[in-house]
Scaffold this active site. Structure first.
Site, PDB file in Angstrom:
ATOM      1  CG  ASP A 159      -2.363   1.152   0.777  1.00  0.00           C
ATOM      2  OD1 ASP A 159      -2.514   2.262   0.439  1.00  0.00           O
ATOM      3  OD2 ASP A 159      -3.837  -0.158   0.793  1.00  0.00           O
ATOM      4  CG  HIS A 191      -5.480   3.571   0.812  1.00  0.00           C
ATOM      5  ND1 HIS A 191      -5.411   1.964   0.262  1.00  0.00           N
ATOM      6  CD2 HIS A 191      -6.634   3.841   0.419  1.00  0.00           C
ATOM      7  CE1 HIS A 191      -6.282   1.758   0.324  1.00  0.00           C
ATOM      8  NE2 HIS A 191      -7.122   2.538   0.185  1.00  0.00           N
ATOM      9  CG  ASN A 280     -13.549   1.101  -4.153  1.00  0.00           C
ATOM     10  OD1 ASN A 280     -14.654   0.307  -3.585  1.00  0.00           O
ATOM     11  ND2 ASN A 280     -12.955   2.014  -3.656  1.00  0.00           N
ATOM     12  CB  SER A 354      -9.531   0.040  -0.106  1.00  0.00           C
ATOM     13  OG  SER A 354      -8.485   0.088  -1.293  1.00  0.00           O
TER      14      SER A 354
END
Length: 490
Positions: A159, A191, A280, A354
């Site tokens: 990430d 994130h 998404n 996520s």
């Protein structure tokens, strides 16, 4: 230009990941990714560099040679990944170069470095922040029955990094990053820190939240350059590194709609559990696949998002054959990056697949903490086969259901040899045989089941007799006695 590269199996532009939503097929305009055939994958560095000398590339980035030696020792076919920086960058040049290499006899694939995106932007502890997601997955009972995790279990967070945070630091170890090669934990985007908190924030420490696994070792694999520019080259190298380090679980909360061989090859090579965000855009991944979640490798779990009412989140991708399970992803709270808050720890709320994926990664970590010999296949089987049926997910994911930590752990318990350790004294012996023999003839419909079919473990806690029904047929009988006898020497 590259006709003499008979050693090349693939060459491709270096498609970038992106924190913002990328345009489809958008990619970096300054480089091409090249994979060598297996025959050339283990050549010395000088040989590989010489293959590209005088061919218009400003730089050839190779994989670390120590990795190549480890790949060679494992004896498994491997496509060595190179990043070729163009002397004259442009989108047309990248496409032309990839097309040229793609026609060569020994080219496996040729593609850009595509832009992807990181897809989003009570539980019985004294952590003060309420977490509806942990309640939803039955975490309290799972913790009570099977424990709260183990620091011996590593989970790779591939990430944007993991910043220092009061609720994370004792569960985070040094990691690895592609840009600086120093295991930096700075997370300028936030994130990765948010994802890490869901999987493994320190539990029961009186502050903030708890991760699904209260105790775990989180490994930051940072694929961002500090300026919001991750790419598939960085992601692939981090996944290879996770495999070399025997990291058994990785969380991949990023993706895009452009299939590419660089990321596909890395995920395929990885032997642990790869938990992936489904995407998404309220997209049907059956018709328009989202990668890496849709690569279909057996080690992948693709995760959709649900809200606190167990509805499929309005933004969540789905797919009856491509997305496996739902997990909490709408309005969940987690740790925020101190890097963007003057070094101060804080928390925030966000939504996305996520953040559904790391719930699943956390349950997988709990499994390995309690059942360290569990295989990747067994972990995936337990998580998916124990999913709680959820009407909003019927026909939308392969399991028709959502994550249930307790049910998953119960399922794994039935798979593991220590299910025969009925009195929990960490050995299978005559006492376990005696428990089955004593209660032979009882079945779960008998009125005295809960009262009479009860023993105690070495800590004085009750162990109910349904655990003696080791073959799961609802009756404690001679078949269970035979089953335990076979495993008596474990």
């Amino acid at each position: 230009m590259l006709e003499r590269l008979d050693c090349v199996r693939f060459a491709e532009p270096a498609y970038l990941l992106s924190w913002a939503e990328p345009e489809k097929d958008d990619f970096a305009q300054d480089c091409v990714l090249v994979g060598l055939t297996n025959e050339y994958s283990f050549a010395d560095a000088e040989t590989v560099q010489s293959l590209f000398a005088g061919m218009g590339f400003a730089e050839v980035n190779d994989m670390p040679l120590s990795w190549i030696e480890q790949f060679k020792a494992r004896g498994k076919e491997f496509n060595r990944l190179l990043k070729l920086t163009l002397d004259k960058p442009s989108k047309d040049s990248v496409l032309a170069e990839a097309a040229r290499l793609g026609k060569l006899e020994y080219v496996c694939y040729a593609e850009p470095n595509y832009y992807l995106s990181f897809e989003d932007l009570y539980i019985g502890t004294n952590d003060p922040v309420h977490q509806w997601g942990l309640v939803n997955i039955n975490i309290k009972d799972a913790w009570f029955k099977y424990g709260k995790g183990s620091s011996s279990v590593k989970v790779g967070i591939v990430d944007s990094g993991i910043s220092q945070h009061d609720d994370l630091d004792s569960n985070v170890t040094s990691g690895w990053d592609v840009v600086f090669y120093n295991g930096t934990q700075d997370d300028s985007v936030g994130h990765g820190t948010f994802v890490a908190g869901i999987t493994g924030a320190v539990g029961n420490n009186g502050i903030g939240i708890s991760g699904v696994a209260q105790t775990v070792t989180l490994v930051p694999y940072q694929i961002d350059d500090g300026y919001g520019n991750p790419d598939i080259y960085a992601a692939a190298l981090c996944i290879y590194h996770a495999e070399l380090e025997f990291t058994p679980i990785i969380n991949l909360s990023f993706g895009g709609y452009t299939s590419n061989s660089t990321l596909s090859s890395a995920v395929s090579y990885y032997q642990g559990l790869a938990v992936c965000a489904a995407g998404n855009e309220a997209n049907n991944n059956n018709a328009d696949p989202f990668y890496p979640a849709s690569y279909g490798y057996p080690q992948i779990i693709s995760v959709a998002s649900i809200d606190s009412s167990n509805n499929l989140s309005g933004f969540s991708n789905y797919g009856s054959s491509t997305v496996h399970i739902g997990a909490p992803g709408s309005s969940v709270v987690s740790t925020a990056s101190s890097y963007i808050n003057n070094g101060n720890s804080f928390y925030t709320t966000d939504s996305g697949t996520s953040f559904a994926a790391p719930h699943v990664a956390g349950v997988a970590a709990l499994m390995l903490g309690r059942f360290p010999n569990a295989t990747t296949e067994e972990i995936k089987e337990a998580i998916l086969n124990s999913a709680a049926y959820t009407p909003s997910l019927d026909g939308m994911v392969t399991t028709d259901g959502r994550l249930d930590a307790l049910a998953a752990m119960n399922y794994m318990y039935r798979l593991m040899p220590d299910k025969y350790d009925l009195n929990k004294d960490v050995k299978v012996d005559s006492l376990d045989l005696g428990i089955v023999l004593l209660y032979t003839g009882f079945k779960d419909t008998d009125p005295e089941w809960d009262t009479y079919v009860k023993v105690y473990d070495i800590y004085g806690d009750p162990v109910y007799a349904y655990m003696a029904d080791v073959n799961g047929d609802g009756v404690v009988d001679m078949l269970d006695l035979i089953d335990v006898s076979i495993n008596y020497t474990r």
